[in-house]
Design an enzyme around this catalytic site. Structure first.
Site, PDB file in Angstrom:
ATOM      1  CD  GLU A  80     -10.150 -24.494   9.790  1.00 11.80           C
ATOM      2  OE1 GLU A  80      -9.680 -25.293   8.996  1.00 11.80           O
ATOM      3  OE2 GLU A  80     -11.276 -24.089   9.467  1.00 11.80           O
TER       4      GLU A  80
ATOM      5  CD  GLU B  55     -15.336 -26.207   9.748  1.00 16.77           C
ATOM      6  OE1 GLU B  55     -14.657 -25.566   9.700  1.00 16.77           O
ATOM      7  OE2 GLU B  55     -15.533 -27.233  10.710  1.00 16.77           O
TER       8      GLU B  55
END
Length: 259
Positions: free
Chosen positions: A113, A133
């Site tokens: 990210e 995730e």
């Protein structure tokens, strides 16, 4: 030990994650130090380009397991930790100078990210990249769900995020996640070549063009970043996250209940 080192190579500031004994995993201290280093680079008029790197065998393994365990135990602290990450990561995108992420070894979860908040990514062909995730009952909530679709397209972003798929550098280049891919021993040369091309252009024009393109590609970024944390709070309150976090620590397959 300094958690983030900086090196100046002429007008190029290298910002180096320096927690190699923990695979450069992001705890609160490393997040803060990364933000401080990026903020300083943005403010320094002598810096025309920023390269983000990792010390040791990999760029970063993502979020620190201790931090994830703490959030599993106290999900009400999610927003505060996530806010610090967003504030730091956004600096890479918001500064009016190009940012290049050099990825070797691995770039997982929150680390990817951060790489997505950079303008350009140069990846070693044997690097392992992805946002897994959903495998522990969470979503990418530090800009990944908002930025990845604009980089690789919605369909590929959905596959990467919804399946927690991990890819190598060659695949990252094929789908547009990496701007350039190189052999592991040629990564520095590939980064330098790209940086030289950036420096050959007028720095003000490069920075302003960057800001216009980012605004065009993600006009609703502020809204989707808020939606990310709202959805993550729902995930963090589920039994699936508690089970996923426990299974990850215990190195076993999770048994999700959908609750």
């Amino acid at each position: 030990m300094t958690l983030v080192r900086t090196e100046d190579h002429g007008p190029v500031r290298h910002v180096i994650l320096n927690r190699p004994e923990k695979r450069n995993a992001f705890n609160g201290e490393l997040v803060t130090a990364t933000g401080e280093a990026l903020r300083a680079a943005a403010a320094d008029t002598a810096v025309h380009c920023v390269v983000l790197r990792g010390a040791g065998p990999m760029f970063s393994s993502g979020m620190d397991l201790g931090s994830l365990a703490a959030l599993a135990a106290a999900p009400e602290n999610l927003r505060a930790f996530r806010r610090a990450c967003i504030d730091a990561w956004n600096l890479a995108e918001e500064m009016t100078k190009p940012t290049v992420c050099a990825i070797h070894g691995a770039c997982i979860g929150g680390a990817l990210e951060l790489a997505l908040a950079c303008d350009l990514r140069v990846v070693a062909e044997d690097a392992v990249i992805g946002m897994p995730e959903t495998r522990i009952g969470l979503i990418p909530d530090v800009g990944g769900s908002s930025r990845l679709p604009a980089v690789v397209g919605l369909g590929r972003a959905k596959e990467l995020i919804m399946t927690g798929k991990l890819i190598d550098g060659a695949e990252a280049e094929r789908i547009g996640l990496a701007n350039r891919v190189a052999a592991a021993d040629g990564l520095d040369a590939a980064v330098s070549d790209l940086v030289d091309k950036l420096l050959a252009c007028a720095p003000v024009a490069v920075g302003l063009a960057k800001r216009v393109m980012d605004a065009s590609a993600r006009p609703a970024l502020a809204a989707t970043l808020e939606l990310e944390v709202t959805m993550q709070e729902r995930c963090a309150a589920t039994a699936d996250f508690a089970e996923g976090a426990a299974a990850f620590r215990e190195k076993r397959a999770p048994e999700f209940s959908g609750r």
